[in-house]
Design a protein around this motif. Structure first.
Motif, PDB file in Angstrom:
ATOM      1  N   PHE A 229      -0.494   8.602   1.956  1.00 42.15           N
ATOM      2  CA  PHE A 229       0.046   9.483   2.996  1.00 42.15           C
ATOM      3  C   PHE A 229       1.552   9.285   3.133  1.00 42.15           C
ATOM      4  CE2 PHE A 229      -4.399   9.152   4.773  1.00 42.15           C
ATOM      5  CZ  PHE A 229      -4.722  10.489   4.580  1.00 42.15           C
ATOM      6  N   GLU A 230       1.995   8.042   3.018  1.00 37.11           N
ATOM      7  CA  GLU A 230       3.402   7.732   3.221  1.00 37.11           C
ATOM      8  C   GLU A 230       4.262   8.260   2.076  1.00 37.11           C
ATOM      9  OE1 GLU A 230       0.805   5.570   3.637  1.00 37.11           O
ATOM     10  OE2 GLU A 230       0.898   5.923   5.796  1.00 37.11           O
ATOM     11  N   GLU A 231       3.733   8.224   0.856  1.00 34.64           N
ATOM     12  CA  GLU A 231       4.467   8.779  -0.283  1.00 34.64           C
ATOM     13  C   GLU A 231       4.595  10.297  -0.164  1.00 34.64           C
ATOM     14  OE1 GLU A 231       3.414   5.560  -3.799  1.00 34.64           O
ATOM     15  OE2 GLU A 231       1.928   7.063  -3.245  1.00 34.64           O
ATOM     16  N   VAL A 232       3.558  10.943   0.334  1.00 34.43           N
ATOM     17  CA  VAL A 232       3.614  12.388   0.547  1.00 34.43           C
ATOM     18  C   VAL A 232       4.663  12.717   1.598  1.00 34.43           C
ATOM     19  CG1 VAL A 232       2.341  14.429   1.309  1.00 34.43           C
ATOM     20  CG2 VAL A 232       1.205  12.732  -0.130  1.00 34.43           C
ATOM     21  N   GLU A 233       4.695  11.925   2.665  1.00 33.94           N
ATOM     22  CA  GLU A 233       5.697  12.147   3.719  1.00 33.94           C
ATOM     23  C   GLU A 233       7.104  12.021   3.158  1.00 33.94           C
ATOM     24  OE1 GLU A 233       6.998  10.187   8.028  1.00 33.94           O
ATOM     25  OE2 GLU A 233       4.985   9.822   7.223  1.00 33.94           O
TER      26      GLU A 233
ATOM     27  N   PRO B 261       0.787  -1.203   0.000  1.00 28.92           N
ATOM     28  CA  PRO B 261       0.000   0.000   0.000  1.00 28.92           C
ATOM     29  C   PRO B 261       0.820   1.252   0.000  1.00 28.92           C
ATOM     30  CG  PRO B 261      -0.867  -1.568   1.558  1.00 28.92           C
ATOM     31  CD  PRO B 261       0.417  -2.103   1.104  1.00 28.92           C
ATOM     32  N   GLY B 262       2.060   1.152   0.454  1.00 27.11           N
ATOM     33  CA  GLY B 262       2.900   2.340   0.441  1.00 27.11           C
ATOM     34  C   GLY B 262       3.441   2.675  -0.924  1.00 27.11           C
ATOM     35  N   SER B 263       3.281   1.774  -1.887  1.00 28.62           N
ATOM     36  CA  SER B 263       3.742   2.036  -3.239  1.00 28.62           C
ATOM     37  C   SER B 263       2.692   2.746  -4.039  1.00 28.62           C
ATOM     38  CB  SER B 263       4.097   0.705  -3.913  1.00 28.62           C
ATOM     39  OG  SER B 263       2.907   0.006  -4.203  1.00 28.62           O
ATOM     40  N   SER B 264       3.045   2.992  -5.318  1.00 27.67           N
ATOM     41  CA  SER B 264       2.110   3.712  -6.173  1.00 27.67           C
ATOM     42  C   SER B 264       1.229   2.763  -6.955  1.00 27.67           C
ATOM     43  CB  SER B 264       2.873   4.626  -7.143  1.00 27.67           C
ATOM     44  OG  SER B 264       3.620   5.573  -6.444  1.00 27.67           O
ATOM     45  N   GLY B 265       1.257   1.508  -6.632  1.00 31.16           N
ATOM     46  CA  GLY B 265       0.531   0.527  -7.411  1.00 31.16           C
ATOM     47  C   GLY B 265      -0.934   0.785  -7.527  1.00 31.16           C
ATOM     48  N   TYR B 266      -1.538   1.354  -6.505  1.00 37.45           N
ATOM     49  CA  TYR B 266      -2.974   1.580  -6.521  1.00 37.45           C
ATOM     50  C   TYR B 266      -3.364   2.762  -7.388  1.00 37.45           C
ATOM     51  CZ  TYR B 266      -3.325  -1.723  -2.712  1.00 37.45           C
ATOM     52  OH  TYR B 266      -3.273  -2.848  -1.947  1.00 37.45           O
ATOM     53  N   LEU B 267      -2.374   3.532  -7.822  1.00 40.60           N
ATOM     54  CA  LEU B 267      -2.694   4.741  -8.570  1.00 40.60           C
ATOM     55  C   LEU B 267      -3.001   4.439 -10.022  1.00 40.60           C
ATOM     56  CD1 LEU B 267       0.004   7.106  -7.102  1.00 40.60           C
ATOM     57  CD2 LEU B 267      -2.237   6.489  -6.215  1.00 40.60           C
ATOM     58  N   ASP B 268      -2.730   3.214 -10.464  1.00 38.62           N
ATOM     59  CA  ASP B 268      -2.934   2.858 -11.851  1.00 38.62           C
ATOM     60  C   ASP B 268      -4.246   2.142 -12.065  1.00 38.62           C
ATOM     61  OD1 ASP B 268       0.558   2.032 -11.869  1.00 38.62           O
ATOM     62  OD2 ASP B 268      -0.400   3.899 -12.491  1.00 38.62           O
ATOM     63  N   LEU B 269      -5.174   2.278 -11.126  1.00 36.99           N
ATOM     64  CA  LEU B 269      -6.467   1.622 -11.247  1.00 36.99           C
ATOM     65  C   LEU B 269      -7.216   2.122 -12.460  1.00 36.99           C
ATOM     66  CD1 LEU B 269      -7.745   1.648  -7.577  1.00 36.99           C
ATOM     67  CD2 LEU B 269      -6.812  -0.271  -8.831  1.00 36.99           C
TER      68      LEU B 269
END
Length: 493
Positions: A464-468, A2-10
């Protein structure tokens, strides 16, 4: 992970799955009633003030009293927002919302029954306290219950509730113009949404992230199971569990001083608080608080006509926010803020020019209408961008342990800026003229444009973690972000 960007390619249909999830929508709408209270109070006083002046001679004769009636709610909101961050972290988002509703309802009753301007000012203070707590709580509650890929749109729904509340207030104002006790009804009915939210909020859960932070994992998982599908749920649980353990370690060192001492938090707070300040100093609540008065300044003297034209402005505000809900997760926070500010600058220049010409002695109706058009254009450009972007950005740029504290501090900056503008607008107009006042606001909007370019990173679709991680990289560089923990190197900053 979940900390990766994988979910952004939905695929778009997966995003629509979350948007259509009735549980997510219910959480968002009920929490967003706090935004409705915020918006209603902002809008209702602008129309009520026209009739308060008719009832109280002292108010009619004093710009200072008029500004105080408007701005005392902002004083309360400053206190409420400052305390709201701590209340959110200590007692949770749900209890903070319930407390805000109780205080707001009490304030509405006091305003409706006020026998003189000073009791009315007390009621405005109480309402402001409730609005301040709600302004901190609603965006955070919605953000923490939202999948990252639609978080911007859902948090922007809270801003839609704010603008919808403003539109509703103008409808109410217009509806009560011929009713005995005009302004008392306008202000008193503001307690109804608070009672509704209180009743509905009793049936809703606490934020799952807050529950994880408080070690109530069983309840948190029950809430999350209604938000995510099974495969996503397992990843989110694993990730939140690891994050909760890390945040517990950080929490021991959490303090207001660290917001300024720790470099990456300081950078995030600078961006968040700066956006909140510029949202106000570019004039939005000047327009919303005083739009009927501005319309009368433009030459339309009838109270009813001023309210009707202001209703159109409020409708554009709400419609623009709907557009912003779509754009914020497609166009991005940074680009949306920049394009919004570009239009705001042009609109303010039109407003300024119209009032300068009118002040030179022109009696042409054209310039009165030009001012109203400038007002409408201002809202049309502001609402999709600088309306939702500051609240969305502030709900997502801070680490978990600091989200309540920094969210409360940045909301306090918003309300202090709001107070400065509301308390000084009419006095500045009297001193230097309406045209010059709007010209100054246009210059501030140019400064805001530069600020966004320099200090605001794009956070569209990030966890949230990627923003941090963005703030760590800005603070320490790419290599430093891997070796500096959130509270390490505090003394070096």
């Amino acid at each position: 992970m979940p900390g990766s960007s994988g979910y952004l390619d939905l695929h778009p249909e997966r995003k629509m799955f979350y948007f259509k999830n009735p549980y997510i929508l219910r959480l968002t709408v009920v929490a967003g009633i706090g935004g409705l209270l915020f918006g209603y109070d902002t809008g209702v006083i602008s129309g009520a003030l026209l009739y308060i002046k008719d009832d109280f001679e002292a108010v009619k004769d004093s710009s200072f009293l008029q500004e105080t009636i408007v701005s005392m709610a902002i004083v309360g909101a400053i206190i409420g927002a400052a305390a709201g961050g701590w209340i959110n972290d200590a007692y949770g988002r749900k209890k903070a919302t319930l407390l805000a509703d109780i205080i707001f309802t009490l304030g509405a009753i006091v305003m409706a029954a006020a026998p003189d301007p000073y009791v009315l000012i007390l009621g405005r203070l109480l309402v402001g306290l409730g609005v301040g707590v709600a302004s901190v709580t609603a965006p955070v509650y919605i953000a923490e219950a939202s999948p990252s890929e639609i978080r911007g749109g859902l948090v922007s729904t809270n801003v839609l509730m704010i603008t919808g509340g403003q539109f509703l207030s103008y409808l109410v104002n217009l509806g009560f113009t011929e009713v005995p006790g005009t302004w008392r009804w306008m202000l008193g009915v503001s307690g109804v949404p608070a009672v509704i939210q209180f009743s509905l909020m009793l049936c809703l859960p606490e934020s799952p992230r807050w529950l994880f932070m408080k070690d109530d994992k069983e309840t948190a998982i029950a809430v999350m199971s209604k938000i995510y599908n099974l495969s996503r749920l397992e990843d989110e649980i694993d990730y939140l569990a690891s994050q909760a353990e890390e945040e517990h370690h950080k929490k021991k060192d959490v303090s207001y001083w660290n917001v300024f001492k720790v470099k990456e938090i300081r950078l995030a707070f600078l961006a968040g608080a700066g956006l909140q300040a510029f949202q106000q100093f570019t004039g939005i609540n000047t327009v919303m608080y005083y739009s009927p008065t501005i319309v009368q300044m433009a030459g339309f003297q009838s109270n009813q006509l001023a309210l009707l034209l202001s209703l159109i402005v409020a409708a554009m505000n709400a419609a623009g926010t709907v557009l912003g809900i779509y754009l914020i997760d497609h166009f991005g926070r940074r680009k949306l803020a920049l394009s919004s500010l570009s239009g705001v600058i042009v609109s303010l220049l039109i407003l300024s020019a119209a009032f300068f010409v009118q002040a030179s002695g022109s009696t042409s109706v054209f310039y009165g209408w030009l001012a109203v058009i400038g007002l409408a254009l201002y809202i049309g450009f502001f609402a999709p961008g600088m309306g939702p972007v500051p609240w969305t950005v502030n709900s997502e740029i801070y680490p978990e342990a600091y989200r309540g504290i920094c969210g409360g501090m940045s909301a306090t900056v918003n309300w202090i800026s709001n107070l400065i503008v509301a308390q000084t607008f009419l006095s500045v107009v009297e001193s230097i003229g309406t045209g010059a006042t709007f010209l100054i606001i246009a210059v501030v909007a140019v400064i805001a444009f530069v600020f966004v370019i320099l200090f605001l990173p794009e956070t569209k679709g990030l966890t949230f973690e990627e923003v941090e991680r963005i703030w760590k990289e800005r603070a320490w560089g790419s290599s430093g972000s891997n070796t500096h923990s959130l509270l390490e190197q505090g003394d070096e900053s």
